[in-house]
Every structure is written in structure tokens, then in C-alpha cells.
Design a protein around this motif. Sequence first.
Motif, mmCIF file in Angstrom:
data_model
loop_
_atom_site.group_PDB
_atom_site.id
_atom_site.type_symbol
_atom_site.label_atom_id
_atom_site.label_comp_id
_atom_site.label_asym_id
_atom_site.label_seq_id
_atom_site.Cartn_x
_atom_site.Cartn_y
_atom_site.Cartn_z
ATOM 1 N N ALA A 90 0.834 -1.212 0.000
ATOM 2 C CA ALA A 90 0.000 0.000 0.000
ATOM 3 C C ALA A 90 0.865 1.258 0.000
ATOM 4 O O ALA A 90 0.605 2.210 -0.746
ATOM 5 C CB ALA A 90 -0.933 -0.010 1.205
ATOM 6 N N GLN A 91 1.908 1.279 0.826
ATOM 7 C CA GLN A 91 2.775 2.450 0.889
ATOM 8 C C GLN A 91 3.531 2.631 -0.427
ATOM 9 O O GLN A 91 3.671 3.746 -0.934
ATOM 10 C CB GLN A 91 3.755 2.304 2.061
ATOM 11 N N TRP A 92 4.026 1.528 -0.981
ATOM 12 C CA TRP A 92 4.712 1.592 -2.285
ATOM 13 C C TRP A 92 3.790 2.122 -3.370
ATOM 14 O O TRP A 92 4.172 2.974 -4.169
ATOM 15 C CB TRP A 92 5.220 0.194 -2.645
ATOM 16 N N TYR A 93 2.564 1.632 -3.386
ATOM 17 C CA TYR A 93 1.581 2.048 -4.389
ATOM 18 C C TYR A 93 1.330 3.551 -4.302
ATOM 19 O O TYR A 93 1.385 4.273 -5.302
ATOM 20 C CB TYR A 93 0.279 1.275 -4.165
ATOM 21 N N ALA A 94 1.075 4.039 -3.103
ATOM 22 C CA ALA A 94 0.740 5.452 -2.910
ATOM 23 C C ALA A 94 1.908 6.372 -3.243
ATOM 24 O O ALA A 94 1.716 7.460 -3.810
ATOM 25 C CB ALA A 94 0.276 5.692 -1.478
ATOM 26 N N ASP A 95 3.123 5.958 -2.925
ATOM 27 C CA ASP A 95 4.290 6.827 -3.077
ATOM 28 C C ASP A 95 4.999 6.689 -4.429
ATOM 29 O O ASP A 95 6.169 7.037 -4.555
ATOM 30 C CB ASP A 95 5.284 6.575 -1.937
ATOM 31 N N GLY A 96 4.282 6.201 -5.416
ATOM 32 C CA GLY A 96 4.851 6.171 -6.762
ATOM 33 C C GLY A 96 4.545 4.931 -7.561
ATOM 34 O O GLY A 96 4.579 4.952 -8.798
ATOM 35 N N GLY A 97 4.243 3.828 -6.898
ATOM 36 C CA GLY A 97 3.955 2.593 -7.611
ATOM 37 C C GLY A 97 2.757 2.686 -8.528
ATOM 38 O O GLY A 97 2.657 1.972 -9.525
ATOM 39 N N MET A 98 1.839 3.615 -8.223
ATOM 40 C CA MET A 98 0.616 3.755 -9.017
ATOM 41 C C MET A 98 0.800 4.590 -10.279
ATOM 42 O O MET A 98 -0.159 4.806 -11.029
ATOM 43 C CB MET A 98 -0.486 4.383 -8.162
ATOM 44 N N LEU A 99 1.999 5.075 -10.567
ATOM 45 C CA LEU A 99 2.220 5.967 -11.709
ATOM 46 C C LEU A 99 1.674 5.444 -13.048
ATOM 47 O O LEU A 99 1.187 6.239 -13.856
ATOM 48 C CB LEU A 99 3.707 6.294 -11.850
ATOM 49 N N PRO A 100 1.715 4.134 -13.323
ATOM 50 C CA PRO A 100 1.128 3.667 -14.575
ATOM 51 C C PRO A 100 -0.361 3.997 -14.716
ATOM 52 O O PRO A 100 -0.903 3.956 -15.826
ATOM 53 C CB PRO A 100 1.347 2.148 -14.520
#
Length: 433
Positions: free
Chosen positions: A334-344
Motif C-alpha cells: 500500500a505504501q509503495w503504491y501510494a508513493d509512486g507505484g501507481m504511476l502507470p
Amino acid sequence: MNKKKWFTTALSFVIATVLLAGCGDNKDAQGNDPQASAGKAVKLKLWGAVPVEAGPQAVVDAWNEANPDIEVEYIRYVNDDAGNLKLDTALMTGQDADLYINYTLTRLQKRVDAGVALDLASTGYDIDAQMGPDAAQWKINDKYYGLPTKKNMAFIWLNKKMLDEAGLPVPALDWTWSDLKEYAAKLKKDNVYGLLQHEASFTATIDGTIAGLGVTKADGTSNFDNDLWKQQFTMLHDMMFVDKSTPEYGEQLTSKMPVDTMFLKGEAAMLSAGEFIFRNANNLTEFPHDFQIAFATIPQVTADQKDYKYSGGLGDVLSVNAKSKNQEAAWKFAQWYADGGMLPMASGGRIPSSKSVDNKQAMDLLLKGVEDKYDVDSMNKVVFGQFESFQLSVPQQVLDARKEEYEKYFLNKQDIDATLASMAKRHNDLIKN
């Protein structure tokens, strides 16, 4: 015992058995499956409403490649009543949903009440600092039960070519429903609606109005019978049945109109929807169009309306299921996703809210290859503008009751005064209870 009673009893037993099985799974003190320590990859399931090909698959593929010890699978659910029921059922069992994305505060509140949203206070992650002040709109009892991951807004999409042909300018930021009604009447043609509305944006104006007025009056009773709602509902009803510049509610409901597709095909001059339409508007292979898209705000009811707020702020709130067997691994994702992982996801209009993400990189992804398909001036003012926003904080049953009543009006089963009175009465009954 009659058959109906026997079936109800049997069903209750099955559900209880499943829930007990979920609660009885072996896990350690940190809420993690001990199988992970045996060298097996932890498997997580992430539920969201975005089609897998519009970014989620690229996100989980990137994560899985970099984190072979934690494997994430994306499960798509439709963000409607049936889809949310499917998600809630999975959450309650604790077997099939480790992470999930909420799209409204009322849905999140329901999940907090059901004990399936993890309190993030112990994570040490500073959501206010990372996401900004708008994140606080998602607090429940002064606590966060999810990460607001994206910048959020509803607006009016406009076919700039049709505007130019009709001699109409891009609307001002402070336009009203009277203006929109006039635009829709001038823009409608044979086989072309003046306005289409996505279901998610149907109540954007009345929600923005009540956010300013207050859900209840000074005496604590419902404010659902206010005159501004009456004016907006009446104008929309006239657009359906007098001007015929927007579809009749019953027709749109029963035919399940693909309003975003219709707009991109040139079958409507205006569309009320959110930034999620970018995923189709940017897909010129499946949705080719030869016109520029301009943007306008969701109009307020009257020019002198005070304290009107815009449907927006932050959205896509990513929660960890409090019943998950692998909460620590789920939080790491969740933290990875919010802090940049969701860029795609940015190419489909989902601009990350975290300060760890370079906004320019997200904007470049959003407009890559389609720069000439948008009116830059109105896009900067509306899509990337700053407006006072809100998250409507009322129980889901209040919204359900409200919808049941206004549907009767738009289906011509009761008049506007009876509709407002019934909405207020049902709201007052729920307040008392």
C-alpha cells in the motif's frame, strides 16, 4: 420447518462457518501467515474498480517483478451496488481481499463499522504531510483507515468542435445550471444529446450544495428539502422531458447507456463525469475522435449561491483489510503504491496525491501522445485548478433513501414537492434512529 425458514437457517450456518474458518486461520502476532517464513511467497489480492488493462496490471507486474516474496493479484469489481456487495462479502471472509480501494466516504465508513478496515495509526506513515490537507476529509473518528492515493475531481467534458459550431465559448468557472440548461438546448441535434451524465456525477451539484448549506438545519432536522435542490432537480427534469436535451432517467437506467463512449463518438456535446474518463479519451485506438475536449466546472445552482463546494479533493482510498492474514505485507504494498507505484495509472487520469511523486511526470504520462486532443487553457483552469472540495459524510442508508425518492421524481412517479418532503422525512427518521 417450512422451506423458506430452513433455507435461511442453512444459509446463516454456511456463512458463520466461512467466517469462523477465516478467523481461525493460523497467523503470528503480527497478523502474517507463518507459511511465508517457510519460503513461500505471500499472496495478496487487491480489489479495485479500474479495468485491469487501464493501469492496474502494469502496477502489479512492476511490484511482482521487484518483490518475488510478495505476489499481488488484481481483482476488478464494478463500483456499483452489486460490485460493492461482492467486495464486502470477500472482505468479511478475510480470504479473498487483502487490499481494496474505496471510492466514496460512505462505503469506507460502512467497512470501518464492519471491522474490515485497518487503522493506520500504528504504521508511522504521516498521511497529512504526505498527501496534504485534503486527506483529512477521509478521516473517520479522527483516524485514517486508508490512503487517499489520487487527486480527484468531477467536471463537465465538452466537445470543443460542437461549441465552436454553435458559437458558444467555453463556460466560465462560475457558471450555473441555468447556463448549462441553455447550452444543452443549443447544442442538441438529431442523434446528439446536449448533455449526458455519468451515474457517479449525477448528484455532484446537490452534494456540493448540501456540503455548503449543511446536511441538517440549525434545529437538527434534515436539510434535504432545501429550495436549491428543488431548483436543480426541476431544471434537470425539464431538460429530460421538455427540452429533451438529456436522456430521460428511465431510458438511461434501463439501457445502461455507455455515456463516456457516446460522448467520445460525438453523440453528446457535454458529459458530466470524473477524471476516470481519461482512460478512454486517451485510447484513440478504441475511441477515435477528431475533436478537442474542453472542460468546465460542475455548475452551481444559482449565481449568488454561497458556500458551494466542488466534488473533488482526493480519492481512491487504499485500505488494508483488518481480517487479512498478511497485514504487514499488504501495508508494504500500500505504501509503495501510494508513493509512486501507481504511476502507470496516470495515463488514465489517476494523478497521484503523494508528495513523493513528481507531478510533471504524472502529467506527461496523462497527455503523452494526445496533447492535441485537449483545450489546454480550460484543462489547466479546471482539471489542474484549485477548488474548495468536499467528501459528503452521511451514512450510506441516507444516500440510498435519497436516491429511491429522487428516482421516483425522474421516473414521473411523484412530483417534486412530494420528493423533497419524502427525502427529508426519511432522513429525519434515520437521524432519530
